[in-house]
Design a protein around this motif. Structure first.
Motif, PDB file in Angstrom:
ATOM      1  N   ARG A 143       4.434   7.819  23.783  1.00  0.00           N
ATOM      2  CA  ARG A 143       4.110   6.735  22.423  1.00  0.00           C
ATOM      3  C   ARG A 143       5.160   8.357  21.976  1.00  0.00           C
ATOM      4  O   ARG A 143       4.965   7.586  20.661  1.00  0.00           O
ATOM      5  CB  ARG A 143       3.063   6.666  22.625  1.00  0.00           C
ATOM      6  CG  ARG A 143       2.844   6.192  23.306  1.00  0.00           C
ATOM      7  CD  ARG A 143       1.395   5.198  21.929  1.00  0.00           C
ATOM      8  NE  ARG A 143      -0.048   6.283  23.311  1.00  0.00           N
ATOM      9  CZ  ARG A 143      -1.330   6.127  23.189  1.00  0.00           C
ATOM     10  NH1 ARG A 143      -1.610   5.268  21.793  1.00  0.00           N
ATOM     11  NH2 ARG A 143      -1.956   6.507  23.770  1.00  0.00           N
ATOM     12  N   THR A 144       5.395   9.055  22.108  1.00  0.00           N
ATOM     13  CA  THR A 144       5.118  10.292  21.266  1.00  0.00           C
ATOM     14  C   THR A 144       6.653  11.124  21.446  1.00  0.00           C
ATOM     15  O   THR A 144       7.123  10.817  22.771  1.00  0.00           O
ATOM     16  CB  THR A 144       4.219  11.417  21.402  1.00  0.00           C
ATOM     17  OG1 THR A 144       4.218  11.879  22.914  1.00  0.00           O
ATOM     18  CG2 THR A 144       2.818  11.332  20.565  1.00  0.00           C
ATOM     19  N   ARG A 153      -0.332   6.827  11.508  1.00  0.00           N
ATOM     20  CA  ARG A 153      -0.337   5.500  11.418  1.00  0.00           C
ATOM     21  C   ARG A 153       0.797   5.384  12.035  1.00  0.00           C
ATOM     22  O   ARG A 153       1.041   4.950  13.745  1.00  0.00           O
ATOM     23  CB  ARG A 153      -1.114   4.276  11.144  1.00  0.00           C
ATOM     24  CG  ARG A 153      -0.953   3.229  11.928  1.00  0.00           C
ATOM     25  CD  ARG A 153      -1.697   1.606  11.296  1.00  0.00           C
ATOM     26  NE  ARG A 153      -0.936   1.937   9.862  1.00  0.00           N
ATOM     27  CZ  ARG A 153      -0.213   0.851  10.323  1.00  0.00           C
ATOM     28  NH1 ARG A 153       0.543   0.691  11.488  1.00  0.00           N
ATOM     29  NH2 ARG A 153       0.892   0.214   9.345  1.00  0.00           N
ATOM     30  N   ARG A 169       2.380   7.980  14.471  1.00  0.00           N
ATOM     31  CA  ARG A 169       1.316   7.757  16.149  1.00  0.00           C
ATOM     32  C   ARG A 169       0.997   9.249  16.220  1.00  0.00           C
ATOM     33  O   ARG A 169       0.993   9.984  17.073  1.00  0.00           O
ATOM     34  CB  ARG A 169       1.574   7.339  17.217  1.00  0.00           C
ATOM     35  CG  ARG A 169       2.015   5.704  17.352  1.00  0.00           C
ATOM     36  CD  ARG A 169       2.604   5.515  18.126  1.00  0.00           C
ATOM     37  NE  ARG A 169       4.123   5.540  18.527  1.00  0.00           N
ATOM     38  CZ  ARG A 169       5.168   4.836  17.847  1.00  0.00           C
ATOM     39  NH1 ARG A 169       4.878   4.004  17.517  1.00  0.00           N
ATOM     40  NH2 ARG A 169       5.860   5.810  18.847  1.00  0.00           N
ATOM     41  N   ALA A 217      -3.213   4.551  17.302  1.00  0.00           N
ATOM     42  CA  ALA A 217      -2.341   5.191  17.039  1.00  0.00           C
ATOM     43  C   ALA A 217      -2.589   6.776  17.490  1.00  0.00           C
ATOM     44  O   ALA A 217      -1.560   7.905  16.869  1.00  0.00           O
ATOM     45  CB  ALA A 217      -1.911   5.174  15.675  1.00  0.00           C
TER      46      ALA A 217
END
Lengths: 488, 306
Positions: free
Chosen positions: A339-340, B186, B189, B232
């Motif tokens: 996600r990053t 958000r 993230r 998030a």
């Protein structure tokens, strides 16, 4: 400006805008107009500021088709009313931000289903029209653009035009598949299909290699309504291209004893748990454990063996939503790719004419193995040509390959894609902007026929002389850079 | 030159013919070039590469923070501390003259930019937020809402205007600024939101009814934000300082465990970087006090003068 939307212009906020695959993104002011007038006003304001605008629907394009670094982004999702639906003809008038989910939930109880849907139900109709998306029935009914009758478009000048096949045919055929470079659609009139049941008949056919899989497609093409092949890309040598074909067909009137029951939206719900225990909203955390070469080799191997069992099962019935929206089974599954930190995925989808497809795809799958970039998901589909200027479709095949992107593998992955692109171009192939993040200018020049490309660019120059509408995709692919791929 | 790159070079040189077909699309080349420069930055500087891959680069990359209510007290201490830690900080306060006193630390520190702004002017916030974040480099890692007022309320004073003004500054401003940050965080993230609440918000005391209300409201609002943004990966921290030596507490009687604003700021930033904390008493021993005070039943509490 202002989050309250105070009469002066559309609502806006400052956000990070990324492609669906998370491998690219940029900070931008996001404008969310609620009417065609607000779209025109946003265009005028941006022109006054000397800033470009990129158009965005739900942001479901894998790459940078709706990312505009250094400019504003106009998000159409606030314009999301179903304006009209005729239950006799199945023609729907929709505002641009209506999603495929909203559409099917609106029309299915009335006995209709969208003619073309993507693997996820979240794209907006304007996004789907502008990218000219396709579904698993492309070989049969064409692309999304083929079921558009008419649309309203706000040109960069602020003028509102209505386009159809008869009035403004040039703009109609250029803007569909024109990836939002000619104007912002504000209304789309769409044909839908009458269905006689909320379910569809499905059969799995297991294939040992790519040639066998393509043969299954050709055998089933005449009678099937949907055809899609899953490929286990870890299969090498004689197993290259092994996988499972799903053949589906609509039910005829009377086949479903209780259509009024199956046509209900509640009947279409995707399963809430996976394997009966894991809540699907948390499933991606579990998938993350398998999201490496070894894990996927195992998952794909098991899936292939299960597919062979499914092949013996014969016909079974599935709700439309469960069959079509495979990508929505596991919410946020893309987070399994990270996600990053520049983690994410790209999808490399290439379209090849039927004459050259088999050899080229074999070569590509082998190349992926040789370079150590094996796709975790391969999807094979059959296509047919359509009349849109910048279309990706041809009389042939497409193979979509999902690759994991990490900060470490980015450079080498782009080089591998570069090599894949050479194979595709030498075989006379094309590409699809909703997926692409790797093509460079030269590849685009070779992939799209000169006449249509020049006509498209001439129209863009005429309608948008100061290049108000731009995206990263536009600058990457149409900018005069002399490289095949856009290097990371 | 790697083999693949070399092949790419050779291959492109065989395509000289295509160069002549390049689209002549250069009506506004300056806008084009500017945009292309940002594209390249977007690919290489997306949160991806600014984010740490190992433990080390986290401090090496520039980070950006906003402190609202930075002219004095905890806010000012936070700005100094953040700049010393290498953050580019935007300090926001109503009093412009006080802001000019915020000097960037000597040696290797981040930039300090300042903005005079009244948090009750909520209509101006979206535009100001965008302007600030762009000036800080496009992204944001941390926002601290430290603006707050606590006018003295007499034992027999029931002043609507005074009470509502606290609501506007302490709570209204917090919601307006956090909403802007929440939208950005958000979609990024990542990011941390810190709200400076107070132990005063734990109970409705006799002393300062509206102040306690705003701090309780802030705690509830931040909790909701924390839950909304959990998916998030955004960290939302409610800070409940005890007695801190600032303008607000100056001249008050019965203070104990008094700490300096700099000490408070250090503890707050530590907690902000540690996802373990969702609510943090500063210093931590106030947690024990808060727990006891929250447990006192109402019939008893109304007879006490705490």
């Amino acid at each position: 400006m202002g989050a309250e939307g105070n009469g002066r212009g559309p609502r806006s906020s400052y956000e990070y805008v990324e492609g669906w695959g998370m491998a690219v993104g940029a900070h931008a002011r996001v404008l969310r107009p609620r009417s065609a007038e607000e779209v025109a006003r946003a265009f005028a304001t941006a022109r006054g500021e000397g800033t470009s605008i990129g158009l965005r629907g739900s942001g479901c394009s894998y790459g940078d088709a709706s990312v505009n670094a250094g400019g504003h982004v106009l998000d159409v999702t606030r314009m999301n009313r179903v304006l009209a639906f005729d239950p006799e003809t199945g023609v729907a008038d929709l505002e641009s931000g209506v999603t495929i989910e909203q559409l099917w939930k609106h029309i299915l109880p009335l006995g209709f289903w969208p003619k073309v849907v993507s693997g996820t139900m979240f794209p907006t109709v304007a996004g789907a029209t502008a990218m000219n998306i396709h579904g698993k029935n492309n070989f049969k009914v064409g692309t999304f653009g083929d079921c558009v009758q008419e649309f309203d478009i706000v040109l960069p000048s602020g003028e509102l035009r209505t386009c159809s096949r008869t009035s403004e045919p040039d703009l109609f055929h250029a803007a569909i598949g024109g990836f939002g470079m000619l104007g912002c659609m504000t209304r789309v009139r769409l044909e839908t299909k009458r269905v006689h049941s909320g379910e569809i008949e499905v059969r799995g056919v297991s294939a040992h290699d790519l040639a066998e899989m393509m043969q299954v497609f050709e055998d089933e093409k005449a009678s099937a309504d949907y055809l899609v092949g899953w490929i286990d890309c870890f299969g090498a040598e004689e197993n290259a291209g092994r996988g499972l074909v799903h053949v589906a067909r609509y039910l005829a009137p009377g086949d479903d004893p209780q259509p009024e029951k199956t046509l209900r939206v509640a009947h279409q719900e995707l399963p809430a748990n996976i394997l009966g225990v894991i809540p699907k909203s948390e499933m991606w955390r579990f998938l993350r454990l398998f999201n490496n070469d070894l894990g996927w080799r195992f998952v794909c191997g098991v899936k292939h063996q299960l597919g062979r069992l499914e092949g013996m099962r014969g016909w079974y019935r599935q709700p439309h939503a469960a069959f079509n929206f495979l990508l929505d089974y596991v919410p946020n599954w893309k987070f399994a790719y990270g996600r990053t930190g520049g983690r994410g995925l790209i999808q490399y989808q290439s379209f090849l004419p039927k004459e050259t497809a088999l050899d080229a795809y074999r070569e590509m799958l082998a190349l992926c193995h040789a370079r150590g970039h094996v796709s975790y998901l391969g999807v094979l589909k059959r296509h047919r040509p359509d009349p849109f200027w910048m279309t990706h479709a041809c009389d042939g095949w497409s193979l979509a390959l999902d690759f994991k992107v990490t900060p470490e593998n980015r450079a080498s992955l782009w080089e591998t894609c570069d090599e894949l692109t050479r194979i595709v171009l030498d075989a006379g192939g094309k590409f699809y902007f909703a997926k692409d993040l790797v093509l460079g200018h030269l590849a685009m020049l070779r992939a799209f026929p000169t006449e249509q490309r020049e006509a498209f660019l001439a129209l863009k120059r005429r309608l948008d002389p100061d290049a108000l509408l731009q995206t990263n995709l536009w600058r990457r692919v149409f900018a005069p850079d002399e490289c095949l791929t856009a290097r990371p | 030159m790697s083999g693949a790159t070399k092949r790419a070079r050779e291959h492109s040189e065989t395509w000289v013919g295509y160069r002549q077909e390049l689209p002549r699309y250069r009506t506004d080349i300056s806008r084009w070039n500017r945009a292309r420069a940002t594209d390249n930055a977007a690919v290489s500087n997306s949160p991806s590469t600014t984010q740490p891959r190992t433990a080390q680069p986290r401090t090496a990359q520039p980070r950006a923070a906003i402190v609202v209510g930075a002219s004095s007290g905890i806010g000012a201490a936070l700005v100094r501390q953040l700049a010393a830690d290498g953050y580019d900080v935007c300090a926001i306060a109503r009093r412009a003259d006080k802001l000019s006193e915020l000097e960037p630390p000597a040696g290797a520190g981040g930039r300090i930019v300042t903005r005079a702004h009244d948090v009750t002017d909520t209509a101006a916030i979206p535009e100001l937020f965008e302007e600030i974040v762009r000036e800080l480099g496009g992204g944001l890692d941390l926002i601290v809402y430290a603006a707050g007022i606590m006018p003295a309320v007499g034992p027999e004073e029931y002043d609507t205007e005074k009470d509502l003004s606290q609501l506007e500054v302490n709570l209204g401003g917090c919601i307006a600024w956090c909403n802007e940050a929440a939208r950005l965080f958000r979609t990024q993230r990542r990011g941390t939101i810190v709200g400076i609440g107070s132990i005063a918000g734990d109970r409705g005391r006799k002393g300062s009814p509206a102040y306690a209300t705003t701090k309780a409201g802030m705690a509830t609002y931040l909790e909701a934000l924390r839950n909304r943004l959990a998916e998030a990966r955004v960290h939302v921290l409610t800070v409940k300082p005890g007695f801190v030596d600032t303008d607000m507490t100056r001249g008050m009687d019965g203070l104990f465990w008094l700490i300096s604003a700099d000490d408070a700021a250090r503890t707050i930033l530590k907690a902000a970087h540690n996802r373990f904390w969702s609510t943090r008493y500063v210093p931590l021993r106030w947690w024990a006090v808060g727990t006891v005070i929250r447990a006192i039943p109402s019939f008893l509490f109304r007879r006490l003068n705490i």
